[in-house]
Write a protein that holds these residues in place. Structure first.
Motif, mmCIF file in Angstrom:
data_model
loop_
_atom_site.group_PDB
_atom_site.id
_atom_site.type_symbol
_atom_site.label_atom_id
_atom_site.label_comp_id
_atom_site.label_asym_id
_atom_site.label_seq_id
_atom_site.Cartn_x
_atom_site.Cartn_y
_atom_site.Cartn_z
ATOM 1 N N SER A 106 0.835 -1.208 0.000
ATOM 2 C CA SER A 106 0.000 0.000 0.000
ATOM 3 C C SER A 106 0.866 1.253 0.000
ATOM 4 O O SER A 106 0.563 2.236 -0.684
ATOM 5 C CB SER A 106 -0.917 0.024 1.218
ATOM 6 O OG SER A 106 -1.818 -1.035 1.191
ATOM 7 N N GLY A 107 1.946 1.227 0.772
ATOM 8 C CA GLY A 107 2.852 2.366 0.817
ATOM 9 C C GLY A 107 3.508 2.638 -0.521
ATOM 10 O O GLY A 107 3.623 3.786 -0.959
ATOM 11 N N ILE A 108 3.934 1.582 -1.204
ATOM 12 C CA ILE A 108 4.563 1.749 -2.519
ATOM 13 C C ILE A 108 3.542 2.268 -3.525
ATOM 14 O O ILE A 108 3.822 3.176 -4.309
ATOM 15 C CB ILE A 108 5.220 0.438 -2.970
ATOM 16 C CG1 ILE A 108 6.459 0.176 -2.100
ATOM 17 C CG2 ILE A 108 5.594 0.494 -4.451
ATOM 18 C CD1 ILE A 108 7.094 -1.174 -2.285
ATOM 19 N N SER A 109 2.343 1.719 -3.491
ATOM 20 C CA SER A 109 1.280 2.184 -4.374
ATOM 21 C C SER A 109 1.003 3.676 -4.149
ATOM 22 O O SER A 109 0.877 4.452 -5.106
ATOM 23 C CB SER A 109 0.014 1.358 -4.121
ATOM 24 O OG SER A 109 -1.054 1.808 -4.886
ATOM 25 N N PHE A 110 0.929 4.072 -2.898
ATOM 26 C CA PHE A 110 0.672 5.467 -2.549
ATOM 27 C C PHE A 110 1.824 6.362 -2.980
ATOM 28 O O PHE A 110 1.613 7.446 -3.545
ATOM 29 C CB PHE A 110 0.423 5.557 -1.045
ATOM 30 C CG PHE A 110 -0.004 6.904 -0.561
ATOM 31 C CD1 PHE A 110 -0.891 7.685 -1.271
ATOM 32 C CD2 PHE A 110 0.483 7.392 0.644
ATOM 33 C CE1 PHE A 110 -1.292 8.930 -0.801
ATOM 34 C CE2 PHE A 110 0.088 8.628 1.119
ATOM 35 C CZ PHE A 110 -0.803 9.402 0.397
ATOM 36 N N ALA A 111 3.063 5.928 -2.725
ATOM 37 C CA ALA A 111 4.238 6.722 -3.102
ATOM 38 C C ALA A 111 4.319 6.911 -4.617
ATOM 39 O O ALA A 111 4.666 7.995 -5.093
ATOM 40 C CB ALA A 111 5.511 6.065 -2.575
#
Length: 158
Positions: A106-111
């Protein structure tokens, strides 16, 4: 702590288990960070990278972020307590700085959606010269991770 910037190199399936791994590579190209992710996260990231779908966690987080006027500064990938790696979002609201833990995919997707740097400590990464498969004729679409395991690296990454 020496931080390096990462970008997505590709997604590989381990031959025997078909476990997907997100391969993050340093901008210099000499270090990688393989991250074990779920099949649904792999599919979601592929769709997001190909701009095929706006229905991903990064999109929904961005909507929330923009509504509350948060300014995302970076995603930091750290060694986790409950998982091998965890994400930490660093952001600002007004003059105050904040951080919050987030699942790695989720963090990578958001970044990616917010176009902010993805960073990790250099000690979390693997040097490509230690793994010849990544230096020779690796086919990123059909590669394998047999040579990367916890026995050949001083600290397990999975």
């Amino acid at each position: 702590m020496e931080l390096i910037s990462l970008t997505i190199k590709g997604i590989l399936l381990q031959d025997d288990s078909l476990q997907p791994y997100l391969i993050m590579q340093s901008f210099e190209g000499n270090r990688i960070l393989p991250l074990s992710i779920s099949a649904s996260s792999a599919s979601q990231l592929i769709l997001q990278i190909e701009n095929a779908e706006a229905n991903h966690s990064g999109y929904f987080l961005s909507e929330l972020w923009n509504k509350h006027h948060f300014l995302l500064k970076q995603l930091l990938i750290i060694k986790g307590r409950n998982y091998p790696y965890e994400g930490t979002l660093h952001y600002k609201k007004g003059l105050r700085k904040h951080r919050i833990s987030i699942p790695i995919s989720s963090g990578i997707s958001f970044a990616i959606h917010q176009k902010v740097p993805i960073l990790t400590d250099i000690s979390n990464t693997l040097l490509l010269t230690d793994y010849p498969i990544y230096n020779t004729n690796l086919d990123w679409e059909r590669g394998n991770l047999e040579t990367i395991d916890s026995f050949r690296h001083d600290q397990p990454f999975m």
